[in-house]
Write an enzyme that holds these catalytic residues in place. Structure first.
Site, PDB file in Angstrom:
ATOM      1  N   GLY A   1      39.229 -49.757  -1.978  1.00 24.15           N
ATOM      2  CA  GLY A   1      37.863 -50.353  -1.221  1.00 24.15           C
ATOM      3  C   GLY A   1      37.639 -51.432  -1.385  1.00 24.15           C
ATOM      4  O   GLY A   1      36.912 -51.272  -0.817  1.00 24.15           O
TER       5      GLY A   1
ATOM      6  N   LEU B   1      46.230 -42.692   4.074  1.00 23.07           N
ATOM      7  CA  LEU B   1      47.562 -42.248   3.784  1.00 23.07           C
ATOM      8  C   LEU B   1      47.361 -41.381   5.099  1.00 23.07           C
ATOM      9  O   LEU B   1      48.971 -40.717   5.362  1.00 23.07           O
ATOM     10  CB  LEU B   1      48.076 -42.235   2.167  1.00 23.07           C
ATOM     11  CG  LEU B   1      47.638 -43.222   1.336  1.00 23.07           C
ATOM     12  CD1 LEU B   1      48.161 -42.604  -0.136  1.00 23.07           C
ATOM     13  CD2 LEU B   1      48.371 -44.504   2.119  1.00 23.07           C
TER      14      LEU B   1
ATOM     15  N   ILE C   1      47.743 -40.203  11.320  1.00 22.06           N
ATOM     16  CA  ILE C   1      46.750 -40.259  12.108  1.00 22.06           C
ATOM     17  C   ILE C   1      47.635 -39.508  13.560  1.00 22.06           C
ATOM     18  O   ILE C   1      48.659 -39.964  13.531  1.00 22.06           O
ATOM     19  CB  ILE C   1      46.521 -41.718  13.009  1.00 22.06           C
ATOM     20  CG1 ILE C   1      46.071 -42.268  11.873  1.00 22.06           C
ATOM     21  CG2 ILE C   1      45.645 -41.619  14.012  1.00 22.06           C
ATOM     22  CD1 ILE C   1      44.819 -41.870  10.657  1.00 22.06           C
TER      23      ILE C   1
ATOM     24  N   ASN D   1      46.064 -50.418  11.144  1.00 23.46           N
ATOM     25  CA  ASN D   1      46.066 -50.577   9.756  1.00 23.46           C
ATOM     26  C   ASN D   1      46.995 -51.561   9.182  1.00 23.46           C
ATOM     27  O   ASN D   1      46.803 -52.920   9.969  1.00 23.46           O
ATOM     28  CB  ASN D   1      47.321 -49.962   9.598  1.00 23.46           C
ATOM     29  CG  ASN D   1      47.273 -49.566   8.023  1.00 23.46           C
ATOM     30  OD1 ASN D   1      46.905 -48.974   7.570  1.00 23.46           O
ATOM     31  ND2 ASN D   1      49.152 -49.520   7.765  1.00 23.46           N
TER      32      ASN D   1
ATOM     33  N   HIS E   1      49.441 -53.940   5.995  1.00 22.91           N
ATOM     34  CA  HIS E   1      50.628 -53.240   4.722  1.00 22.91           C
ATOM     35  C   HIS E   1      50.099 -53.868   4.348  1.00 22.91           C
ATOM     36  O   HIS E   1      50.147 -54.659   4.904  1.00 22.91           O
ATOM     37  CB  HIS E   1      51.656 -52.525   5.994  1.00 22.91           C
ATOM     38  CG  HIS E   1      51.991 -51.911   4.784  1.00 22.91           C
ATOM     39  ND1 HIS E   1      52.518 -50.623   4.518  1.00 22.91           N
ATOM     40  CD2 HIS E   1      53.463 -52.473   4.420  1.00 22.91           C
ATOM     41  CE1 HIS E   1      53.236 -50.531   3.357  1.00 22.91           C
ATOM     42  NE2 HIS E   1      54.364 -51.564   3.650  1.00 22.91           N
TER      43      HIS E   1
ATOM     44  N   ASP F   1      53.374 -47.082   9.609  1.00 23.76           N
ATOM     45  CA  ASP F   1      53.901 -48.253   9.701  1.00 23.76           C
ATOM     46  C   ASP F   1      55.068 -49.086  10.887  1.00 23.76           C
ATOM     47  O   ASP F   1      55.611 -50.284  10.518  1.00 23.76           O
ATOM     48  CB  ASP F   1      54.388 -48.841   8.224  1.00 23.76           C
ATOM     49  CG  ASP F   1      53.579 -48.604   7.395  1.00 23.76           C
ATOM     50  OD1 ASP F   1      52.741 -48.652   7.746  1.00 23.76           O
ATOM     51  OD2 ASP F   1      54.045 -47.826   6.264  1.00 23.76           O
TER      52      ASP F   1
ATOM     53  N   GLU G   1      45.301 -60.147   2.040  1.00 23.05           N
ATOM     54  CA  GLU G   1      44.041 -59.181   2.217  1.00 23.05           C
ATOM     55  C   GLU G   1      42.859 -59.976   2.777  1.00 23.05           C
ATOM     56  O   GLU G   1      42.388 -59.427   4.252  1.00 23.05           O
ATOM     57  CB  GLU G   1      43.942 -57.710   1.990  1.00 23.05           C
ATOM     58  CG  GLU G   1      45.859 -57.228   1.597  1.00 23.05           C
ATOM     59  CD  GLU G   1      46.057 -56.296   1.519  1.00 23.05           C
ATOM     60  OE1 GLU G   1      46.856 -55.365   1.929  1.00 23.05           O
ATOM     61  OE2 GLU G   1      45.229 -56.131   0.703  1.00 23.05           O
TER      62      GLU G   1
HETATM   63  C1  GRF Z   1      45.618 -52.412   0.950  1.00 24.31           C
HETATM   64  O1  GRF Z   1      46.879 -53.028  -1.028  1.00 24.31           O
HETATM   65  C2  GRF Z   1      46.093 -52.009   1.901  1.00 24.31           C
HETATM   66  O2  GRF Z   1      47.869 -53.195   2.056  1.00 24.31           O
HETATM   67  C3  GRF Z   1      46.603 -50.588   1.767  1.00 24.31           C
HETATM   68  O3  GRF Z   1      46.228 -49.653   0.954  1.00 24.31           O
HETATM   69  C4  GRF Z   1      45.692 -51.141  -0.330  1.00 24.31           C
HETATM   70  C5  GRF Z   1      44.177 -50.249  -0.056  1.00 24.31           C
HETATM   71  O4  GRF Z   1      43.277 -51.126  -1.059  1.00 24.31           O
HETATM   72  N1  GRF Z   1      46.849 -50.250   2.667  1.00 24.31           N
HETATM   73  P1  GRF Z   1      41.756 -51.237  -1.296  1.00 24.31           P
HETATM   74  O5  GRF Z   1      41.255 -49.790  -1.345  1.00 24.31           O
HETATM   75  O6  GRF Z   1      41.309 -52.013  -0.201  1.00 24.31           O
HETATM   76  O7  GRF Z   1      41.285 -52.471  -2.767  1.00 24.31           O
END
Ligand code: GRF
Length: 187
Positions: free
Chosen positions: A12, A85, A88, A102, A104, A145, A174
């Site tokens: 998270g 995961l 959907i 999403n 990725h 994806d 991210e």
């Molecule tokens: C992230 O790397 C995202 O790209 C992928 O899952 C990971 C989640 O990381 N879908 P976190 O739980 O936000 O630390």
């Protein structure tokens, strides 16, 4: 105020970052985090930060009781998958057209699809001696994806980088970009 609902089942850290980014905003608000994992670290983060968090099981998600109705009750303007995961459903996608996104941790269409998540992605990138990797933020469709790409950002990989190093670089991307892309979609 635009309402964001986050679906997360892991650590998270993105959920926390998105929440913190919009804290105090008068345009966008994270109204809830939903998770399918009772033990997920994201729940600890939500408790600490005071984010309303809800757990749902497989039956609530896939059963006839209707996850669509549950989701509608939050009145989301955007549903954000951040480390979620489960696939959907078409009914959810149809109920929220172009409102489910999403992130990725790779440059799709490479390193995507079922089973390509978390450290597996970074290990595969390392294994193939890629010179770069990155993030992809995309709309969610019925296939893992494969929805339309909204945004990508890249980072270079050094030959000495381990899969963990790559993961860290990707996480930085991210944190930097995901909230801004959400903001752009909503304002
Ligand atoms: C992230 O790397 C995202 O790209 C992928 O899952 C990971 C989640 O990381 N879908 P976190 O739980 O936000 O630390």
């Amino acid at each position: 105020m635009k309402r964001v609902v986050i679906l997360a089942s892991g650590s998270g850290s993105n959920a926390e970052n998105i929440f913190s980014y919009f804290k105090g905003s008068d345009t966008v608000e994270v109204v809830a985090v939903l998770t399918n994992k009772k033990t997920a670290k994201v729940l600890d983060r939500c408790e600490k930060l005071g984010i309303p968090a809800y757990f749902f099981n497989r039956e609530a998600f896939s059963g006839p009781s209707g996850f669509v109705e549950i989701m509608k009750s939050f009145r989301p303007d955007l549903i954000v998958l951040a480390g979620f995961l489960w696939k959907i459903s078409s009914s959810l996608i149809n109920a929220f057209p172009n409102k489910i996104i999403n992130i990725h941790p790779a440059l799709l269409p490479k390193y995507g699809g079922k089973g390509m998540y978390g450290s597996k992605v970074h290990e595969a990138v390392k294994e193939n001696s890629e010179a770069e990797t990155g993030i992809t933020i995309h709309y969610v469709n019925e296939n893992y994806d494969e929805g339309a790409i909204i945004f990508q950002a890249k980072t270079a990989i050094n030959t000495s980088d381990t899969a963990d190093d790559i993961a860290q670089k990707v996480h930085q991307l991210e944190y930097e970009h995901f909230p801004k892309v959400i903001e752009k979609l909503l304002t």
